[in-house]
Each structure stands twice: as structure tokens, then as C-alpha cells.
Write an enzyme that holds these catalytic residues in place. Structure first.
Site, PDB file in Angstrom:
ATOM      1  N   ASP A  38       0.844  -1.199   0.000  1.00  0.00           N
ATOM      2  CA  ASP A  38       0.000   0.000   0.000  1.00  0.00           C
ATOM      3  C   ASP A  38       0.879   1.249   0.000  1.00  0.00           C
ATOM      4  OD1 ASP A  38      -1.730   2.125   0.578  1.00  0.00           O
ATOM      5  OD2 ASP A  38      -3.023   0.894   1.828  1.00  0.00           O
ATOM      6  N   HIS A  89      -3.616   0.707  -2.605  1.00  0.00           N
ATOM      7  CA  HIS A  89      -4.525   1.316  -1.633  1.00  0.00           C
ATOM      8  C   HIS A  89      -5.933   1.317  -2.213  1.00  0.00           C
ATOM      9  CE1 HIS A  89      -5.596   3.828   1.804  1.00  0.00           C
ATOM     10  NE2 HIS A  89      -6.299   4.572   0.968  1.00  0.00           N
TER      11      HIS A  89
END
Length: 445
Positions: free
Chosen positions: A346, A377
Site C-alpha cells: 500500500d 490502496h
């Protein structure tokens, strides 16, 4: 010919987007820290083609074992080679910036709060699919309500809309919660909702619970919107009215996240979205906030600090503000199952070793972490433009419902058996007493 030209243009644009993403963010982060967690009793792991490299990290329990079996059946955990896999930045940007392929039909409901403020509830009405509408009803008994919380900036992304449409197909009643002043929700007072203040959400959940008295209520949040959901779960505890909750790419340590910053394209997109939304109320908000400084802010941290800390009437320090708004401040009080779907690469949240609260997942029986090596993300794209995390989230909700229904049936069976045994014991004791005191009958003849 036009179709081929259009396809070539899209391919060229996608290639340029890939190059731009690599230039803006650099190479993706390696899944360090959490991805190197040692095996142990509190890590439930399944290797092989059925589970890929995803891991369910939690405290051992009967619910955890049931969730593991259910989630392993999902197609999302199957390994494979696909275009998006090693480009977390591209997955993130695609979900954030690209519009949804299908716009759902929404019915907006404005809810007036106790202090006169307004929040908007957008009920998703269609289009409806076919074939899967009975799945949620089978698991929950009555069609459940799915409360969807966008990110903290209020941006309703393509991921949020896709999740709502998928939930509608499977028999849920999706509703999107919009904070004060977000997404066209009127700002009826000078008060805005702070990052982790669950007061407005409490009133909205109570209203939904009263309006849909027979339906179970589940909640899911996206990105930084998880800060509000986690705050609500911790503050309300067992009185949350929720059957289960899920967070897709949550940000746990939000003060540190804002202080560290995130990729500038992501940050500027959300920053411009918030500035554009509040520009409608610049004159009214000028009584409480320095609007010139707010619109000149160049980071999410500066924007948040100007809007909620450096106010004209009740200024507070940055640290004091986060003492009341940090999402995990009351996490120990949470009393409903919470699934957090996170990727080790992420680029917005940061490295898992320093951003994932592993101690919480090891110690709390209510928190479950589904950790994947790839996904970006709020991306989790696979072979198409749809996120597999949405189907996994809905599968999790149904698994939780089925588990607790089975537990209730088991408890009812135990109660029934105990009642039968008690009746048998009472009958046996009566017969025994009758044999002992049979002389009373003889005496009275």
C-alpha cells in the site's frame, strides 16, 4: 475503424499512465515487516493454490477458523498472473481518479441531527441484478442494510459505487453515509465533523436501526474513512447496532499518517476535492475558520489543522485534537467482528511494519487482518477493473452471520437437551419418592 482507433488511444493512455505512476511514486514498497511475521498459534495461514499468499492474522477462535474456511473458498485468494499485480500505484490511482463504469440510482435522504446539522444518506436503489439477491437473505434471514463510509475527504470513488452495486445484487440494502458538507450535503451549521468524531454517525446508525427494525446492519469503510468507523466501534462497544464491520485499506495511525504525508498525486486529489466542496460555504465558515489559510494549505495535515485546530473561537493543539480523534483510542472496547483488508505494498498507508497494529490483531478476538502482498490502496484489482476486496467483504459478512446463526441453533439445542434432562430427572425423582413413600397410600386405604 473508429473502434480500433479508440482502443489504440486507450492503450496508449494506459501505457503513459503506467510510466507516470512509476515516475511519481517510484518502485512499489516491498512487503516487509508484517509480511515476514513468524508462524505461530495466533497466525492462521494456508499455503497453496487455494489460498495464494494471503494470510488471515488474528487471535485463534472458533469464529476465526470459520472465517478462514469461508474466505478460502473465495476466488480472490487464488493465485495467478495478471497485469495490475506489481503496480500498486497504478491500482491506487485507477480506483481514485477514474469514474465508475455504471452509475447507480440513488435516493438521497437528509437527516437532521440533534444540533441542527445535516448529514445525507444516499440509498442505492438500482440497477438490480439477478441470481444473487437471495444470498444475503439466506444468511441473515431478512435483507440486511449495508452502511458504506467513503474516505475522510468524502470522495465517492468507483470502488464505493461498485461495492454498492455488488451488494445490491446480493440482496443487501446499501446506503452511503455523507458527512456534513460532503457530496452536496447542505452545511446547516458552522460545525464540521472531525476526523474521528463518531457523534453524527451514531445518530445516523440509530435512525437506520429504527427505520429498518428487522434488518441486520453491517458497515464497511474505504481508506481513511475507516478512522470514523473504528472510532464508532470503539466508543459504542456492544451498543453499536452492527452485526459486523469491514475496513478496506484502513489507515490506523492517522496522526502519524498525516504528519508523514502520502504520495503527492493522491494527497492533492483529496485536498482539491475537499477545497472544492467547502468553497460553497466559504462566507459562512469565515466566522469560525481562517478561509484564506485553509485554501492556501498544501497538504492534508495543514488542511486538517487549519479547519479543526486553528479555529477562531476554540483553538486546540494538534496533539490534543488527536487525543480525541485517533481511531484506535478505544479499540479494546469494540465488540463486533471487524475484518481489515490490507496490502503489504500500500503506497498510501506506508510500510506494514510501522503502520499495521499487529498487537491488536494478536490480542483482540474481534479484529481480523487479511493481509495480501499486492493490492495497492483500495485497489485489489485482478483480471479486470473491479476490486476483489468487495466480493470478499460481502462473503465475510455472510460468513459471520451464518456462524452466529449456527451458534444460536447450537445453544438452543443445548437448552432443549438440558430442559429434557431436567424433566427426566424430575420425573425419575418423583417415581423414586413415590416408591419410598408408598406406605402413605397403603395407610390411607
Amino acid at each position: 475503424m473508429l473502434a480500433l482507433g479508440s482502443l489504440a488511444a486507450w492503450a496508449l493512455a494506459l501505457a503513459l499512465l503506467c510510466l507516470l505512476a512509476r515516475e511519481l511514486w517510484g518502485p512499489g514498497r516491498e512487503p516487509t515487516g508484517a509480511g515476514e511475521e513468524e508462524d505461530g498459534d495466533d497466525v492462521i495461514r494456508e499455503e497453496g493454490p487455494g489460498a495464494g499468499h494471503c494470510r488471515l492474522i488474528c487471535k485463534p477462535s472458533a469464529l476465526a477458523q470459520s472465517l478462514l474456511r469461508s474466505l478460502q473458498r473465495g476466488a480472490a485468494l487464488q493465485s495467478g498472473r495478471w497485469l495490475w499485480r506489481t503496480w500498486p500505484q497504478l491500482q491506487t490511482m485507477f480506483q481514485l481518479l477514474f469514474p465508475a463504469a455504471h452509475q447507480p440510482e440513488l435516493a438521497r435522504e437528509l437527516l437532521q441531527l440533534a444540533d441542527g446539522g445535516l448529514v445525507a444518506l444516499d440509498w442505492v436503489l438500482g440497477p438490480r441484478g439477478a441470481g444473487k439477491r437471495s444470498r444475503a437473505t439466506t444468511a441473515f434471514g431478512i435483507a440486511p442494510v449495508l452502511l458504506v463510509l467513503p474516505n475522510a475527504s468524502g470522495k465517492v470513488t468507483r470502488g464505493v459505487l461498485h461495492l454498492c452495486l455488488l451488494a445490491l445484487e446480493q440482496g443487501y440494502k446499501p446506503v452511503i453515509f455523507n458527512r456534513r458538507g460532503h457530496n452536496g450535503s447542505p452545511l446547516a451549521s458552522l460545525k464540521l465533523q472531525a476526523f474521528g468524531d463518531p457523534g453524527d454517525l451514531k445518530e445516523a446508525v440509530t435512525y437506520i436501526h429504527v427505520r429498518q427494525p428487522g434488518s441486520s446492519l453491517c458497515a464497511v469503510s474505504e481508506g481513511s474513512g475507516s478512522g470514523l468507523l473504528l472510532s464508532y466501534l470503539g466508543e459504542c462497544g456492544s451498543s453499536s447496532y452492527l452485526a459486523a464491520a469491514a475496513c478496506i485499506s484502513p489507515v490506523f495511525r492517522c496522526q502519524e499518517w498525516l504528519e508523514t504525508g502520502c504520495p503527492w498525486l493522491y494527497e492533492w486529489s483529496l485536498l482539491l476535492h475537499q477545497k472544492r466542496g467547502l468553497s460553497r460555504y466559504a462566507t459562512a465558515l469565515a466566522e469560525a475558520v481562517e478561509m484564506g489559510r485553509l485554501f492556501r494549505s498544501r497538504s492534508l495535515r495543514e488542511f486538517e489543522e487549519t479547519l479543526f485546530c486553528q479555529t477562531k473561537k476554540h483553538p486546540v493543539t494538534w496533539d490534543a485534537y488527536w487525543d480525541r480523534n485517533e481511531p484506535l483510542r478505544d479499540a479494546d472496547e469494540a465488540a463486533v467482528p471487524v475484518l481489515c483488508i490490507c496490502s503489504a505494498d500500500d503506497p498510501v498507508r506506508g510500510p506494514p511494519a510501522s503502520t499495521l497494529p499487529m498487537e491488536l490483531f494478536h490480542s483482540s478476538p474481534y479484529f481480523f487482518l487479511l493481509l495480501t502482498p499486492h493490492g495497492g490502496h483500495c485497489g485489489f484489482l485482478k483480471e479486470g477493473p473491479c476490486s476483489w476486496s468487495h466480493g470478499m467483504t460481502l462473503e465475510y459478512f455472510m460468513a459471520v452471520a451464518e456462524f452466529f446463526r449456527a451458534e444460536e441453533r447450537l445453544k438452543g439445542l443445548h437448552r432443549c437437551r438440558r430442559s429434557v434432562l431436567q424433566k427426566r430427572e424430575a420425573s425419575s425423582a418423583a417415581c423414586h419418592l413415590q416408591e419410598i413413600f408408598s406406605w402413605q397410600r397403603s395407610y390411607t386405604r
